[in-house]
Design a protein around this motif. Structure first.
Motif, PDB file in Angstrom:
ATOM      1  N   VAL A 180      36.569  19.009 104.614  1.00 46.74           N
ATOM      2  CA  VAL A 180      36.305  18.803 103.186  1.00 46.74           C
ATOM      3  C   VAL A 180      34.846  19.144 102.914  1.00 46.74           C
ATOM      4  N   GLU A 181      34.603  20.089 102.019  1.00 38.92           N
ATOM      5  CA  GLU A 181      33.244  20.544 101.753  1.00 38.92           C
ATOM      6  C   GLU A 181      32.373  19.411 101.226  1.00 38.92           C
ATOM      7  N   THR A 182      31.284  19.159 101.936  1.00 38.65           N
ATOM      8  CA  THR A 182      30.322  18.129 101.528  1.00 38.65           C
ATOM      9  C   THR A 182      28.923  18.725 101.678  1.00 38.65           C
ATOM     10  N   PRO A 183      28.385  19.323 100.618  1.00 38.93           N
ATOM     11  CA  PRO A 183      27.065  19.963 100.691  1.00 38.93           C
ATOM     12  C   PRO A 183      25.960  18.983 101.056  1.00 38.93           C
ATOM     13  N   MET A 184      24.865  19.526 101.554  1.00 38.60           N
ATOM     14  CA  MET A 184      23.727  18.690 101.903  1.00 38.60           C
ATOM     15  C   MET A 184      23.192  17.969 100.669  1.00 38.60           C
ATOM     16  N   TYR A 185      23.020  18.716  99.580  1.00 39.05           N
ATOM     17  CA  TYR A 185      22.480  18.158  98.337  1.00 39.05           C
ATOM     18  C   TYR A 185      23.226  18.780  97.157  1.00 39.05           C
ATOM     19  N   PRO A 186      23.356  18.068  96.043  1.00 38.02           N
ATOM     20  CA  PRO A 186      23.984  18.661  94.858  1.00 38.02           C
ATOM     21  C   PRO A 186      23.190  19.851  94.324  1.00 38.02           C
ATOM     22  N   SER A 187      21.844  19.800  94.480  1.00 37.34           N
ATOM     23  CA  SER A 187      20.982  20.857  93.979  1.00 37.34           C
ATOM     24  C   SER A 187      19.584  20.651  94.551  1.00 37.34           C
ATOM     25  N   PRO A 188      18.734  21.688  94.515  1.00 43.56           N
ATOM     26  CA  PRO A 188      17.345  21.503  94.951  1.00 43.56           C
ATOM     27  C   PRO A 188      16.626  20.422  94.140  1.00 43.56           C
TER      28      PRO A 188
ATOM     29  N   HIS B 231      11.677  11.916 103.114  1.00 43.74           N
ATOM     30  CA  HIS B 231      12.308  13.214 103.369  1.00 43.74           C
ATOM     31  C   HIS B 231      13.079  13.208 104.676  1.00 43.74           C
ATOM     32  N   VAL B 232      12.472  12.697 105.738  1.00 44.83           N
ATOM     33  CA  VAL B 232      13.132  12.693 107.044  1.00 44.83           C
ATOM     34  C   VAL B 232      14.372  11.794 107.021  1.00 44.83           C
ATOM     35  N   GLY B 233      14.287  10.671 106.302  1.00 44.50           N
ATOM     36  CA  GLY B 233      15.445   9.789 106.187  1.00 44.50           C
ATOM     37  C   GLY B 233      16.583  10.434 105.424  1.00 44.50           C
ATOM     38  N   TYR B 234      16.294  10.979 104.254  1.00 46.37           N
ATOM     39  CA  TYR B 234      17.344  11.608 103.453  1.00 46.37           C
ATOM     40  C   TYR B 234      17.854  12.894 104.099  1.00 46.37           C
ATOM     41  N   ASN B 235      17.002  13.565 104.881  1.00 41.33           N
ATOM     42  CA  ASN B 235      17.447  14.748 105.604  1.00 41.33           C
ATOM     43  C   ASN B 235      18.533  14.399 106.613  1.00 41.33           C
TER      44      ASN B 235
ATOM     45  N   ARG C  19      27.597  25.020 105.307  1.00 44.14           N
ATOM     46  CA  ARG C  19      26.585  25.763 104.557  1.00 44.14           C
ATOM     47  C   ARG C  19      25.325  24.916 104.374  1.00 44.14           C
ATOM     48  N   THR C  20      24.179  25.483 104.716  1.00 43.02           N
ATOM     49  CA  THR C  20      22.913  24.767 104.601  1.00 43.02           C
ATOM     50  C   THR C  20      22.434  24.744 103.151  1.00 43.02           C
ATOM     51  N   ALA C  21      21.383  23.989 102.923  1.00 44.64           N
ATOM     52  CA  ALA C  21      20.813  23.908 101.573  1.00 44.64           C
ATOM     53  C   ALA C  21      20.243  25.246 101.121  1.00 44.64           C
ATOM     54  N   GLN C  22      19.914  26.138 102.085  1.00 46.04           N
ATOM     55  CA  GLN C  22      19.396  27.460 101.750  1.00 46.04           C
ATOM     56  C   GLN C  22      20.514  28.480 101.537  1.00 46.04           C
ATOM     57  N   GLY C  23      21.767  28.012 101.680  1.00 38.63           N
ATOM     58  CA  GLY C  23      22.903  28.899 101.451  1.00 38.63           C
ATOM     59  C   GLY C  23      23.383  29.643 102.683  1.00 38.63           C
TER      60      GLY C  23
ATOM     61  N   ALA D 116      24.111  14.741 108.097  1.00 40.24           N
ATOM     62  CA  ALA D 116      25.337  14.004 108.421  1.00 40.24           C
ATOM     63  C   ALA D 116      26.496  14.446 107.526  1.00 40.24           C
ATOM     64  N   ARG D 117      26.180  14.804 106.284  1.00 41.00           N
ATOM     65  CA  ARG D 117      27.229  15.302 105.391  1.00 41.00           C
ATOM     66  C   ARG D 117      27.808  16.620 105.907  1.00 41.00           C
ATOM     67  N   LEU D 118      26.958  17.460 106.482  1.00 37.56           N
ATOM     68  CA  LEU D 118      27.459  18.711 107.055  1.00 37.56           C
ATOM     69  C   LEU D 118      28.347  18.438 108.272  1.00 37.56           C
ATOM     70  N   VAL D 119      27.968  17.472 109.078  1.00 37.64           N
ATOM     71  CA  VAL D 119      28.781  17.128 110.248  1.00 37.64           C
ATOM     72  C   VAL D 119      30.128  16.556 109.803  1.00 37.64           C
ATOM     73  N   GLU D 120      30.091  15.758 108.737  1.00 33.82           N
ATOM     74  CA  GLU D 120      31.334  15.231 108.169  1.00 33.82           C
ATOM     75  C   GLU D 120      32.215  16.372 107.663  1.00 33.82           C
TER      76      GLU D 120
END
Length: 253
Positions: A75-83, A56-60, A129-133, A65-69
């Motif tokens: 260019v929108e790069t969400p944290m995760y495609p879905s929960p 979890h900590v690694g993938y987090n 935008r965070t994973a919680q929206g 990093a995707r948000l920083v990118e």
């Protein structure tokens, strides 16, 4: 060749980045203290082994990093495609070999640190935008990561405690938690008072300050945050039907 420095020049942001990197080093130290066999052991989190926490900590780190990118490129790069994708990723990561799991943590932490390093001053206010929206400035990613690494180092359950987390991190975390309770209305009748090592009040007070007869939770800052995050209860409580025992803390995430 001289080492490259963070492009961020704001002193407050620089201090926040330092705290996040210190937390990463703290987690790394606790991880490195574990043998490969001990990665199969339990944690403070129900149903998660140490493997799950490390994954979890690694993938987090990769997700942040995707948000920083996103902030860097627009260019929108969400944290995760879905929960569901996030959960699948963690469960998959927990099956990796010990060396692959350790490399996941190491490499993802370095990649995130580099993304932060190379983000110019003007981009730190860009909205992501965070994973919680939640829509937040890119600067919020530093706190998001700080919270993860310090708390999950304790979750590894191999010696780290909340007393090892810096007071500024604990205070901000407690403000986040009690703020979430207030938003949901789950802090009604609940008052939290922080004491110092001598048992005296520190001036930090959270929760329902208007209740006539509140359930009052009292203890030093590390113990209060441990309780508030659902990781233990070494504090005392007074008020209706407590008998000195603190009730379970309301859910915060």
């Amino acid at each position: 060749m001289a080492a490259r420095q963070d492009l961020a020049t704001d002193p407050g942001l620089q201090e926040d980045l330092l705290q996040a990197r210190r937390g990463t080093a703290f987690f790394a130290r606790k991880l490195n203290e574990l043998t490969d066999a001990e990665l199969d052991g339990g944690t403070l989190l129900p149903d998660w082994t140490r493997r799950h926490v490390v994954a979890h900590v690694g993938y987090n780190a990769r997700a942040i990093a995707r948000l920083v990118e996103w902030a860097a490129t627009g260019v929108e790069t969400p944290m995760y495609p879905s929960p569901e994708a996030r959960n699948h990723e963690i469960n998959f990561g927990a099956t990796l070999s010990p060396i692959a799991l350790r490399n996941l943590f190491d490499h993802s932490a370095v990649c995130l640190s580099v993304e932060w390093r190379d983000l110019p001053d003007e981009n730190w206010s860009h909205q992501v935008r965070t994973a919680q929206g939640r829509t937040v400035p890119a600067s919020e990613t530093v706190w998001m990561r700080t919270r993860e690494v310090w708390v999950h180092a304790v979750d590894l359950d191999n010696g780290a405690t909340f007393t090892g987390i810096p007071a500024p991190v604990l205070e901000r975390l407690l403000k986040d938690i009690t703020g979430a309770w207030k938003t949901r209305g789950t802090d009604t009748g609940l008052l939290i008072k922080v004491t110092n090592s001598a048992g005296n009040g520190t001036g930090l007070m959270f929760g329902d300050t208007t209740a006539a007869d509140p359930t009052t939770i009292t203890g030093p800052l590390p113990a209060i945050v441990e309780w508030a995050t659902g990781r233990g209860s070494s504090i005392r409580a007074t008020g209706p039907d407590t008998n000195g025992s603190a009730p379970a803390a309301p859910k915060w995430i």
